[in-house]
Design an enzyme around this catalytic site. Structure first.
Site, short mmCIF file in Angstrom:
data_model
loop_
_atom_site.label_atom_id
_atom_site.label_comp_id
_atom_site.label_asym_id
_atom_site.label_seq_id
_atom_site.Cartn_x
_atom_site.Cartn_y
_atom_site.Cartn_z
N PRO A 197 0.84 -1.20 0.00
CA PRO A 197 0.00 0.00 0.00
C PRO A 197 0.87 1.25 0.00
O PRO A 197 1.83 1.35 0.78
CB PRO A 197 -0.79 -0.12 1.31
CG PRO A 197 -0.71 -1.56 1.68
CD PRO A 197 0.61 -2.03 1.18
N CYS B 123 5.24 2.12 9.19
CA CYS B 123 5.28 3.48 8.69
C CYS B 123 6.29 4.32 9.48
O CYS B 123 6.20 4.41 10.71
CB CYS B 123 3.90 4.12 8.77
SG CYS B 123 3.84 5.80 8.10
N ASN C 298 10.76 -7.15 1.79
CA ASN C 298 10.45 -5.85 1.20
C ASN C 298 11.69 -4.97 1.26
O ASN C 298 12.39 -4.94 2.26
CB ASN C 298 9.28 -5.22 1.96
CG ASN C 298 8.90 -3.85 1.45
OD1 ASN C 298 8.65 -2.94 2.23
ND2 ASN C 298 8.83 -3.66 0.15
N GLY C 299 11.93 -4.25 0.16
CA GLY C 299 13.02 -3.29 0.13
C GLY C 299 13.98 -3.52 -1.01
O GLY C 299 14.56 -4.60 -1.15
N ASP C 300 14.10 -2.51 -1.88
CA ASP C 300 15.07 -2.51 -2.99
C ASP C 300 14.82 -3.61 -4.02
O ASP C 300 15.76 -4.20 -4.56
CB ASP C 300 16.51 -2.62 -2.45
CG ASP C 300 16.92 -1.41 -1.64
OD1 ASP C 300 16.13 -0.44 -1.58
OD2 ASP C 300 18.02 -1.42 -1.06
N GLN D 33 -5.13 -2.84 3.99
CA GLN D 33 -4.18 -2.62 5.08
C GLN D 33 -4.82 -1.71 6.12
O GLN D 33 -5.34 -0.64 5.79
CB GLN D 33 -2.87 -2.00 4.59
CG GLN D 33 -1.84 -1.95 5.72
CD GLN D 33 -0.50 -1.42 5.28
OE1 GLN D 33 -0.33 -0.22 5.13
NE2 GLN D 33 0.47 -2.31 5.07
#
Length: 381
Positions: free
Chosen positions: A25, A110, A213-215, A79
Protein backbone atom coordinates in the site's frame (compact mmCIF):
# COMPACT_ATOMS: atom_id res chain seq x y z
CA UNK A 1 23.94 -14.14 -12.27
CA UNK A 2 21.05 -16.27 -13.49
CA UNK A 3 18.48 -17.24 -10.91
CA UNK A 4 15.58 -19.55 -11.60
CA UNK A 5 12.44 -20.04 -9.57
CA UNK A 6 10.28 -23.04 -8.77
CA UNK A 7 7.85 -21.18 -6.51
CA UNK A 8 4.24 -22.29 -6.88
CA UNK A 9 2.69 -19.23 -5.27
CA UNK A 10 1.85 -17.84 -1.88
CA UNK A 11 -0.73 -19.13 0.57
CA UNK A 12 -1.96 -16.96 3.44
CA UNK A 13 -4.57 -18.98 5.26
CA UNK A 14 -7.55 -19.24 2.91
CA UNK A 15 -5.99 -16.83 0.39
CA UNK A 16 -3.79 -18.14 -2.41
CA UNK A 17 -2.08 -16.26 -5.20
CA UNK A 18 -0.16 -18.11 -7.94
CA UNK A 19 2.70 -15.61 -7.79
CA UNK A 20 4.32 -14.85 -4.40
CA UNK A 21 4.08 -11.11 -4.91
CA UNK A 22 2.23 -8.47 -2.86
CA UNK A 23 1.70 -4.83 -3.85
CA UNK A 24 2.61 -2.61 -0.92
CA UNK A 25 0.00 0.00 0.00
CA UNK A 26 1.27 3.47 -0.92
CA UNK A 27 -0.61 6.60 0.07
CA UNK A 28 -2.18 8.37 -2.89
CA UNK A 29 -0.96 5.66 -5.27
CA UNK A 30 -2.53 2.27 -4.69
CA UNK A 31 -6.17 3.18 -5.20
CA UNK A 32 -8.53 0.79 -6.98
CA UNK A 33 -7.48 2.08 -10.41
CA UNK A 34 -3.78 1.46 -9.86
CA UNK A 35 -4.45 -1.93 -8.29
CA UNK A 36 -6.53 -2.97 -11.30
CA UNK A 37 -3.81 -1.76 -13.64
CA UNK A 38 -1.21 -3.85 -11.81
CA UNK A 39 -3.49 -6.89 -11.75
CA UNK A 40 -4.03 -6.62 -15.51
CA UNK A 41 -0.25 -6.85 -15.92
CA UNK A 42 0.34 -9.95 -13.80
CA UNK A 43 -0.76 -12.13 -10.90
CA UNK A 44 -0.30 -11.11 -7.28
CA UNK A 45 -2.04 -9.78 -4.18
CA UNK A 46 -2.95 -6.11 -4.44
CA UNK A 47 -3.54 -4.31 -1.15
CA UNK A 48 -5.74 -1.23 -0.69
CA UNK A 49 -4.31 2.00 0.67
CA UNK A 50 -3.91 2.11 4.43
CA UNK A 51 -7.17 2.71 6.34
CA UNK A 52 -7.20 3.95 9.92
CA UNK A 53 -9.19 1.71 12.25
CA UNK A 54 -10.79 4.60 14.11
CA UNK A 55 -11.85 6.27 10.88
CA UNK A 56 -13.52 3.04 9.81
CA UNK A 57 -15.27 2.48 13.14
CA UNK A 58 -16.51 6.08 13.15
CA UNK A 59 -17.58 5.74 9.49
CA UNK A 60 -15.36 8.62 8.45
CA UNK A 61 -16.29 9.57 4.89
CA UNK A 62 -12.74 9.49 3.52
CA UNK A 63 -12.03 6.10 5.08
CA UNK A 64 -15.21 4.58 3.64
CA UNK A 65 -14.56 6.07 0.19
CA UNK A 66 -11.12 4.47 0.16
CA UNK A 67 -12.75 1.06 0.41
CA UNK A 68 -13.26 0.91 -3.35
CA UNK A 69 -12.14 -2.35 -4.89
CA UNK A 70 -10.96 -3.49 -8.29
CA UNK A 71 -14.08 -5.29 -9.61
CA UNK A 72 -12.03 -8.07 -11.19
CA UNK A 73 -9.79 -8.81 -8.23
CA UNK A 74 -10.14 -12.35 -6.86
CA UNK A 75 -9.10 -11.12 -3.40
CA UNK A 76 -10.14 -7.88 -1.68
CA UNK A 77 -7.23 -6.93 0.54
CA UNK A 78 -7.00 -3.98 2.96
CA UNK A 79 -4.18 -2.62 5.08
CA UNK A 80 -5.41 -1.45 8.47
CA UNK A 81 -3.61 0.97 10.77
CA UNK A 82 -4.30 1.35 14.46
CA UNK A 83 -2.88 1.42 17.98
CA UNK A 84 -5.85 0.25 20.09
CA UNK A 85 -6.76 -3.44 20.24
CA UNK A 86 -10.57 -3.12 20.68
CA UNK A 87 -10.80 -0.52 17.89
CA UNK A 88 -8.71 -2.69 15.57
CA UNK A 89 -10.93 -5.66 16.33
CA UNK A 90 -14.10 -3.71 15.59
CA UNK A 91 -12.64 -2.30 12.38
CA UNK A 92 -11.72 -5.82 11.30
CA UNK A 93 -15.27 -7.03 11.94
CA UNK A 94 -16.58 -4.16 9.81
CA UNK A 95 -14.15 -4.94 6.99
CA UNK A 96 -15.00 -8.64 6.97
CA UNK A 97 -18.72 -8.46 7.70
CA UNK A 98 -19.81 -5.29 5.93
CA UNK A 99 -17.33 -5.00 3.06
CA UNK A 100 -16.51 -8.62 2.31
CA UNK A 101 -12.76 -8.17 2.69
CA UNK A 102 -10.77 -11.38 2.16
CA UNK A 103 -7.45 -10.36 3.71
CA UNK A 104 -6.43 -7.85 6.37
CA UNK A 105 -2.86 -6.56 6.66
CA UNK A 106 -1.72 -4.54 9.66
CA UNK A 107 0.76 -1.69 9.33
CA UNK A 108 3.57 -1.48 11.89
CA UNK A 109 6.16 -0.12 9.48
CA UNK A 110 5.28 3.48 8.69
CA UNK A 111 8.26 5.80 9.50
CA UNK A 112 6.46 9.11 8.87
CA UNK A 113 6.97 11.54 11.80
CA UNK A 114 3.26 12.41 12.08
CA UNK A 115 2.68 8.71 12.83
CA UNK A 116 5.68 7.85 14.99
CA UNK A 117 5.50 10.95 17.18
CA UNK A 118 2.24 9.60 18.59
CA UNK A 119 3.43 6.03 19.07
CA UNK A 120 2.16 4.48 15.86
CA UNK A 121 3.70 2.82 12.83
CA UNK A 122 7.30 1.63 13.03
CA UNK A 123 7.76 2.55 16.70
CA UNK A 124 4.76 0.64 18.05
CA UNK A 125 6.46 -2.81 18.05
CA UNK A 126 8.81 -1.50 20.75
CA UNK A 127 5.82 -1.88 23.09
CA UNK A 128 5.70 -5.66 22.85
CA UNK A 129 2.60 -6.25 24.95
CA UNK A 130 0.64 -3.62 23.04
CA UNK A 131 1.63 -5.27 19.77
CA UNK A 132 0.53 -8.64 21.12
CA UNK A 133 -2.83 -7.27 22.23
CA UNK A 134 -3.51 -5.70 18.82
CA UNK A 135 -2.50 -8.78 16.85
CA UNK A 136 -4.41 -11.17 19.09
CA UNK A 137 -7.62 -9.08 19.00
CA UNK A 138 -7.48 -8.60 15.23
CA UNK A 139 -6.87 -12.27 14.47
CA UNK A 140 -9.71 -13.25 16.79
CA UNK A 141 -12.08 -10.77 15.11
CA UNK A 142 -11.24 -12.07 11.62
CA UNK A 143 -11.38 -15.75 12.55
CA UNK A 144 -15.18 -16.26 12.26
CA UNK A 145 -15.02 -14.99 8.69
CA UNK A 146 -12.08 -17.20 7.72
CA UNK A 147 -10.06 -14.09 6.85
CA UNK A 148 -6.28 -14.27 7.30
CA UNK A 149 -4.46 -11.44 9.06
CA UNK A 150 -0.90 -10.50 8.14
CA UNK A 151 1.34 -7.69 9.33
CA UNK A 152 4.21 -5.58 8.07
CA UNK A 153 7.01 -4.11 10.10
CA UNK A 154 10.54 -2.72 9.88
CA UNK A 155 13.78 -3.88 11.50
CA UNK A 156 13.17 -1.49 14.35
CA UNK A 157 13.48 2.11 15.39
CA UNK A 158 17.24 2.27 14.80
CA UNK A 159 20.16 -0.15 15.01
CA UNK A 160 20.18 0.13 18.81
CA UNK A 161 16.47 -0.57 19.13
CA UNK A 162 15.61 -3.50 16.86
CA UNK A 163 12.19 -5.11 17.16
CA UNK A 164 11.71 -7.39 14.15
CA UNK A 165 12.59 -10.74 15.76
CA UNK A 166 10.32 -10.16 18.75
CA UNK A 167 7.58 -8.87 16.43
CA UNK A 168 7.84 -12.02 14.33
CA UNK A 169 7.64 -14.32 17.33
CA UNK A 170 4.66 -12.41 18.73
CA UNK A 171 2.91 -12.47 15.36
CA UNK A 172 3.36 -16.23 15.04
CA UNK A 173 2.15 -16.81 18.59
CA UNK A 174 -0.99 -14.71 17.91
CA UNK A 175 -1.98 -16.66 14.80
CA UNK A 176 -0.90 -14.11 12.19
CA UNK A 177 -0.74 -15.78 8.77
CA UNK A 178 2.48 -14.10 7.58
CA UNK A 179 4.81 -11.22 8.38
CA UNK A 180 6.43 -8.83 5.90
CA UNK A 181 9.71 -7.17 6.79
CA UNK A 182 11.06 -3.99 5.23
CA UNK A 183 14.81 -4.31 5.69
CA UNK A 184 15.28 -0.77 6.99
CA UNK A 185 14.86 0.89 10.36
CA UNK A 186 12.53 3.80 10.98
CA UNK A 187 15.46 6.22 11.22
CA UNK A 188 16.56 5.20 7.70
CA UNK A 189 13.10 5.94 6.27
CA UNK A 190 13.65 5.12 2.55
CA UNK A 191 17.35 5.99 2.38
CA UNK A 192 20.37 3.77 2.03
CA UNK A 193 20.22 0.08 1.20
CA UNK A 194 17.72 -2.46 2.49
CA UNK A 195 19.24 -5.11 4.75
CA UNK A 196 18.18 -8.40 3.20
CA UNK A 197 20.16 -10.32 5.83
CA UNK A 198 17.57 -9.25 8.41
CA UNK A 199 14.88 -10.90 6.28
CA UNK A 200 16.89 -14.12 6.25
CA UNK A 201 17.32 -13.86 10.02
CA UNK A 202 13.59 -13.45 10.54
CA UNK A 203 12.88 -16.41 8.26
CA UNK A 204 15.08 -18.57 10.47
CA UNK A 205 13.39 -17.23 13.59
CA UNK A 206 9.73 -17.95 12.80
CA UNK A 207 7.66 -20.72 11.26
CA UNK A 208 5.08 -18.55 9.49
CA UNK A 209 5.67 -17.22 5.96
CA UNK A 210 8.02 -14.25 5.72
CA UNK A 211 7.73 -11.71 2.92
CA UNK A 212 10.71 -9.55 2.01
CA UNK A 213 10.45 -5.85 1.20
CA UNK A 214 13.02 -3.29 0.13
CA UNK A 215 15.07 -2.51 -2.99
CA UNK A 216 13.22 -4.75 -5.43
CA UNK A 217 13.49 -2.76 -8.65
CA UNK A 218 13.45 -5.59 -11.19
CA UNK A 219 12.08 -9.14 -11.33
CA UNK A 220 15.62 -10.46 -10.97
CA UNK A 221 15.90 -8.62 -7.64
CA UNK A 222 12.87 -10.51 -6.33
CA UNK A 223 14.34 -13.86 -7.30
CA UNK A 224 17.70 -12.96 -5.78
CA UNK A 225 16.09 -11.79 -2.54
CA UNK A 226 14.12 -15.00 -2.16
CA UNK A 227 17.15 -17.14 -2.93
CA UNK A 228 19.38 -15.25 -0.51
CA UNK A 229 16.89 -14.98 2.34
CA UNK A 230 14.60 -17.99 1.99
CA UNK A 231 11.63 -15.60 2.02
CA UNK A 232 8.28 -17.00 0.95
CA UNK A 233 7.36 -13.98 -1.15
CA UNK A 234 8.13 -10.35 -1.88
CA UNK A 235 6.37 -7.05 -1.27
CA UNK A 236 6.71 -4.51 -4.08
CA UNK A 237 6.48 -0.80 -3.34
CA UNK A 238 8.41 1.96 -5.08
CA UNK A 239 9.73 -0.39 -7.77
CA UNK A 240 6.38 -0.38 -9.58
CA UNK A 241 5.92 3.41 -9.67
CA UNK A 242 5.40 4.24 -13.32
CA UNK A 243 6.10 0.58 -14.09
CA UNK A 244 3.02 -1.53 -13.36
CA UNK A 245 4.27 -4.03 -15.94
CA UNK A 246 6.81 -5.09 -13.29
CA UNK A 247 4.10 -7.48 -12.07
CA UNK A 248 4.05 -9.13 -15.47
CA UNK A 249 7.83 -9.46 -15.34
CA UNK A 250 7.54 -10.99 -11.87
CA UNK A 251 4.86 -13.46 -12.95
CA UNK A 252 7.04 -14.55 -15.87
CA UNK A 253 10.15 -14.81 -13.70
CA UNK A 254 8.44 -16.92 -11.05
CA UNK A 255 7.04 -19.17 -13.78
CA UNK A 256 10.60 -19.77 -14.98
CA UNK A 257 10.05 -18.00 -18.28
CA UNK A 258 12.66 -16.03 -20.16
CA UNK A 259 13.07 -12.34 -19.48
CA UNK A 260 10.37 -10.29 -21.17
CA UNK A 261 11.18 -7.62 -23.74
CA UNK A 262 11.38 -4.08 -22.39
CA UNK A 263 8.46 -1.85 -23.42
CA UNK A 264 9.15 0.89 -25.94
CA UNK A 265 7.74 4.37 -25.49
CA UNK A 266 4.56 3.54 -27.38
CA UNK A 267 3.84 0.61 -25.07
CA UNK A 268 4.54 2.74 -22.00
CA UNK A 269 2.18 5.40 -23.38
CA UNK A 270 -0.57 2.81 -23.78
CA UNK A 271 -0.21 1.71 -20.14
CA UNK A 272 -0.23 5.36 -19.08
CA UNK A 273 -3.43 5.90 -21.09
CA UNK A 274 -5.04 2.86 -19.49
CA UNK A 275 -4.12 4.26 -16.07
CA UNK A 276 -5.82 7.55 -17.02
CA UNK A 277 -8.94 5.69 -18.13
CA UNK A 278 -9.18 3.68 -14.91
CA UNK A 279 -8.70 6.76 -12.75
CA UNK A 280 -11.39 8.58 -14.74
CA UNK A 281 -13.80 5.69 -14.11
CA UNK A 282 -12.98 5.71 -10.40
CA UNK A 283 -12.95 9.46 -9.69
CA UNK A 284 -14.53 11.20 -12.65
CA UNK A 285 -12.55 12.37 -15.65
CA UNK A 286 -11.16 15.69 -14.44
CA UNK A 287 -10.27 14.49 -10.95
CA UNK A 288 -8.84 11.23 -12.24
CA UNK A 289 -6.65 12.79 -14.90
CA UNK A 290 -5.49 15.41 -12.42
CA UNK A 291 -4.54 12.63 -10.00
CA UNK A 292 -2.50 11.00 -12.79
CA UNK A 293 -0.19 14.03 -12.99
CA UNK A 294 1.92 12.74 -10.10
CA UNK A 295 2.76 9.64 -12.16
CA UNK A 296 4.11 11.44 -15.24
CA UNK A 297 7.72 11.67 -14.06
CA UNK A 298 7.78 8.00 -13.06
CA UNK A 299 6.34 6.64 -16.31
CA UNK A 300 8.57 8.66 -18.62
CA UNK A 301 11.78 8.78 -16.57
CA UNK A 302 14.72 8.46 -18.96
CA UNK A 303 12.66 8.84 -22.14
CA UNK A 304 13.38 11.77 -24.45
CA UNK A 305 9.84 13.06 -24.70
CA UNK A 306 10.83 16.72 -24.29
CA UNK A 307 9.90 19.37 -21.79
CA UNK A 308 6.80 20.57 -23.64
CA UNK A 309 5.19 17.12 -23.61
CA UNK A 310 6.12 16.59 -19.97
CA UNK A 311 4.57 19.91 -19.02
CA UNK A 312 1.48 19.17 -21.10
CA UNK A 313 0.91 15.81 -19.41
CA UNK A 314 1.64 17.42 -16.06
CA UNK A 315 -1.17 19.92 -16.65
CA UNK A 316 -3.66 17.58 -18.33
CA UNK A 317 -7.21 17.62 -16.99
CA UNK A 318 -9.06 15.46 -19.54
CA UNK A 319 -8.54 12.27 -21.50
CA UNK A 320 -8.46 14.40 -24.65
CA UNK A 321 -5.50 16.31 -23.17
CA UNK A 322 -3.73 13.03 -22.41
CA UNK A 323 -4.35 11.75 -25.94
CA UNK A 324 -3.10 15.00 -27.47
CA UNK A 325 0.23 14.92 -25.66
CA UNK A 326 0.77 11.19 -26.01
CA UNK A 327 0.29 11.69 -29.74
CA UNK A 328 3.45 13.81 -29.76
CA UNK A 329 5.84 11.08 -28.56
CA UNK A 330 8.02 8.76 -30.66
CA UNK A 331 6.31 5.42 -30.11
CA UNK A 332 9.36 3.49 -31.35
CA UNK A 333 11.81 4.99 -28.85
CA UNK A 334 13.36 2.07 -26.93
CA UNK A 335 13.20 1.74 -23.18
CA UNK A 336 16.07 3.63 -21.47
CA UNK A 337 18.12 0.72 -20.14
CA UNK A 338 20.08 3.07 -17.89
CA UNK A 339 16.98 3.22 -15.68
CA UNK A 340 17.00 -0.52 -14.99
CA UNK A 341 17.78 -1.40 -11.41
CA UNK A 342 17.63 2.23 -10.30
CA UNK A 343 15.69 3.40 -7.23
CA UNK A 344 12.33 5.00 -7.88
CA UNK A 345 10.14 7.23 -5.76
CA UNK A 346 11.16 8.81 -2.49
CA UNK A 347 14.62 8.13 -1.08
CA UNK A 348 16.01 11.07 0.84
CA UNK A 349 18.47 10.91 3.71
CA UNK A 350 18.34 9.15 7.06
CA UNK A 351 16.47 11.10 9.71
CA UNK A 352 18.49 12.75 12.46
CA UNK A 353 16.26 10.87 14.88
CA UNK A 354 12.90 9.16 15.07
CA UNK A 355 10.30 11.35 16.73
CA UNK A 356 8.49 9.40 19.45
CA UNK A 357 6.36 10.11 22.51
CA UNK A 358 8.39 11.25 25.50
CA UNK A 359 9.86 8.32 27.41
CA UNK A 360 8.86 5.81 24.73
CA UNK A 361 12.08 3.82 24.96
CA UNK A 362 12.12 3.63 28.76
CA UNK A 363 10.35 0.26 28.73
CA UNK A 364 8.69 -2.19 26.37
CA UNK A 365 5.35 -2.29 28.18
CA UNK A 366 2.68 -0.18 26.50
CA UNK A 367 -0.75 -1.46 27.50
CA UNK A 368 -1.36 1.51 29.79
CA UNK A 369 0.08 4.11 27.42
CA UNK A 370 -2.43 6.67 26.19
CA UNK A 371 -2.27 6.71 22.39
CA UNK A 372 -5.67 8.30 21.82
CA UNK A 373 -4.29 10.83 19.35
CA UNK A 374 -2.25 8.36 17.32
CA UNK A 375 -4.90 7.70 14.70
CA UNK A 376 -6.10 11.20 13.90
CA UNK A 377 -5.82 12.05 10.22
CA UNK A 378 -3.94 8.90 9.28
CA UNK A 379 -6.15 7.24 6.64
CA UNK A 380 -4.22 7.02 3.41
CA UNK A 381 -0.83 7.53 5.05
Amino acid sequence: MTITSTHSGLRLGSVHTPTPVVLAPMAGITNAAFRQLCREQGAGLYVCEMITSRGLVERDRKSIQMLAFDPGAPVNSVQLYGVDAPTMAEATRILCGDFGVDHVDLNFGCPVPKVTRKGGGAVLPWKRDRLRAILSATVKAAEPYGVPVTCKTRKGIDDEHLTFLDAGAIAEDCGVAAIALHGRTAVQAYSGTADWDSIAELKQHVGIPVLGNGDIWEASDALEMMQRTGADGVVIGRGCLGRPWLFGDLAAAFAGQQQRALPNLGEVARVFRRHAELLAELMGEQTGVTDLRKHVAWYFKGFGIGGEVRRGLGLASSLADVDHWLGQVDADEPFPTGELGQPRGRQGSPRAKVIMPEGWLSDTCGLDTDLAEAEIGISGG
